[in-house]
Design an enzyme around this catalytic site. Structure first.
Site, PDB file in Angstrom:
ATOM      1  CG  ASP A   1     -45.817 -38.079 -56.327  1.00 54.64           C
ATOM      2  OD1 ASP A   1     -46.963 -37.786 -56.741  1.00 54.64           O
ATOM      3  OD2 ASP A   1     -45.009 -37.224 -55.917  1.00 54.64           O
TER       4      ASP A   1
ATOM      5  CE1 TYR B   1     -40.954 -32.726 -55.197  1.00 56.99           C
ATOM      6  CE2 TYR B   1     -41.412 -34.994 -55.790  1.00 56.99           C
ATOM      7  CZ  TYR B   1     -41.787 -33.824 -55.191  1.00 56.99           C
ATOM      8  OH  TYR B   1     -43.011 -33.747 -54.583  1.00 56.99           O
TER       9      TYR B   1
ATOM     10  CE  LYS C   1     -46.270 -34.099 -57.034  1.00 59.67           C
ATOM     11  NZ  LYS C   1     -45.070 -34.931 -57.001  1.00 59.67           N
TER      12      LYS C   1
ATOM     13  CG  HIS D   1     -45.299 -29.223 -57.418  1.00 57.69           C
ATOM     14  ND1 HIS D   1     -44.024 -29.679 -57.641  1.00 57.69           N
ATOM     15  CD2 HIS D   1     -45.606 -29.615 -56.168  1.00 57.69           C
ATOM     16  CE1 HIS D   1     -43.583 -30.318 -56.572  1.00 57.69           C
ATOM     17  NE2 HIS D   1     -44.528 -30.286 -55.661  1.00 57.69           N
TER      18      HIS D   1
END
Length: 278
Positions: free
Chosen positions: A46, A51, A76, A109
């Site tokens: 994930d 990120y 996401k 998200h």
């Protein structure tokens, strides 16, 4: 090490109940730790555009001996990409960074209710699924009202809803709504993110001692028993393996009930999805 059991989405696709999360993992390190996770036996990874490590995840996928079709990959859509065309482009860019032709799961998200574009973003995800760029679509961090709104507006139900969830914050109202709609529940921060004494709680540690297990393994076994998909994150090799070994632990009904009783009204550790950004 056994592979994780899976749960089936309403669209027929399946997701492992235990996965590996890479929140706050630097891109340079992501390839190494994701590679370790895949070698240990994880089959779900994930990540997210936010990120900044999609390229590292992609390097790990390409370097691994595990066939692509055996690894469930999620990323996401970030908050500044909710406009329809921006969402389409964002997914295409994530695929490029990951080096993939298709995602297993694409999520919005955050709903960001004050922005008012979550329905538009959801329509974009529906289009992405129809184009075959992702097999399944879902949401993350949606208040219940916004979750119900996207379903009412499009007649398309998310396959999964990823939310903060752990024994101190069990999200029972949302889980009940998920059950009504056939939505799979996924937990981020399943171990509490170190923001509480969850892993030192005497109920958890007592159960762990009785099984010769770690507190983290007990909590992950609790998630699995409730068919909540969990994505613990660790960059420590021993803990990566330890978390996966929770698959070998089964809790009794009494132990599950004792953990169920730990729910707290103030147990949230992360951002409230209904709170405005800024």
């Amino acid at each position: 090490m056994p592979l994780s059991p899976t749960v089936t989405f309403h669209d027929g696709h399946r997701i492992p109940l235990l996965g590996y999360g890479v929140f706050k993992v630097d891109d340079d390190r992501a390839a190494d730790v994701v590679g370790q996770a895949l070698a240990a036996g994880y089959r779900q990874v994930d990540t997210a555009r936010l990120y900044g490590n999609e390229e590292g995840v992609g390097r790990a996928l390409r370097a691994s001996s595990v066939p692509r079709e055996e690894v469930f990959v999620t990323t996401k859509l970030w908050n500044d990409e909710h406009a329809f065309d921006a969402a389409i482009a964002a997914c295409e860019a994530s695929l490029d960074r990951l080096g993939l032709e298709q995602l297993d799961l694409y999520l919005i998200h955050w709903a960001v209710p004050e922005q008012g574009r979550y329905v538009e973003a959801w329509r974009a995800l529906i289009a992405l699924r129809e184009r075959g760029l992702t097999r399944s679509i879902g949401v993350s961090n949606f208040p219940l009202a916004e979750l119900e709104e996207i379903i009412a507006a499009t007649a398309v139900v998310p396959a999964i809803h990823q939310i903060e969830l752990h024994p101190y914050f069990q999200q029972r109202e949302l889980r009940a709504a998920h059950a009504q709609h056939g939505i799979v529940t996924q937990a981020w921060g399943p171990l509490g993110q170190g923001k509480s004494d969850l892993l030192e709680n005497p109920v958890i540690t007592g159960i762990a001692e009785a099984h010769g297990a770690s507190a983290a393994q007990v909590v992950l076994a609790w998630h699995r028993a409730h068919e909540i998909v969990a994505i613990p994150k660790s960059v420590t090799p021993a803990r990566i393996v330890e978390n996966l070994a929770s698959l070998e632990l089964s809790l009794t009904r009494g132990e599950l009930a004792a953990i169920d009783a730990l729910d707290r009204p103030d147990g949230r550790g992360g951002r409230d999805p209904g709170r405005p950004w800024g």
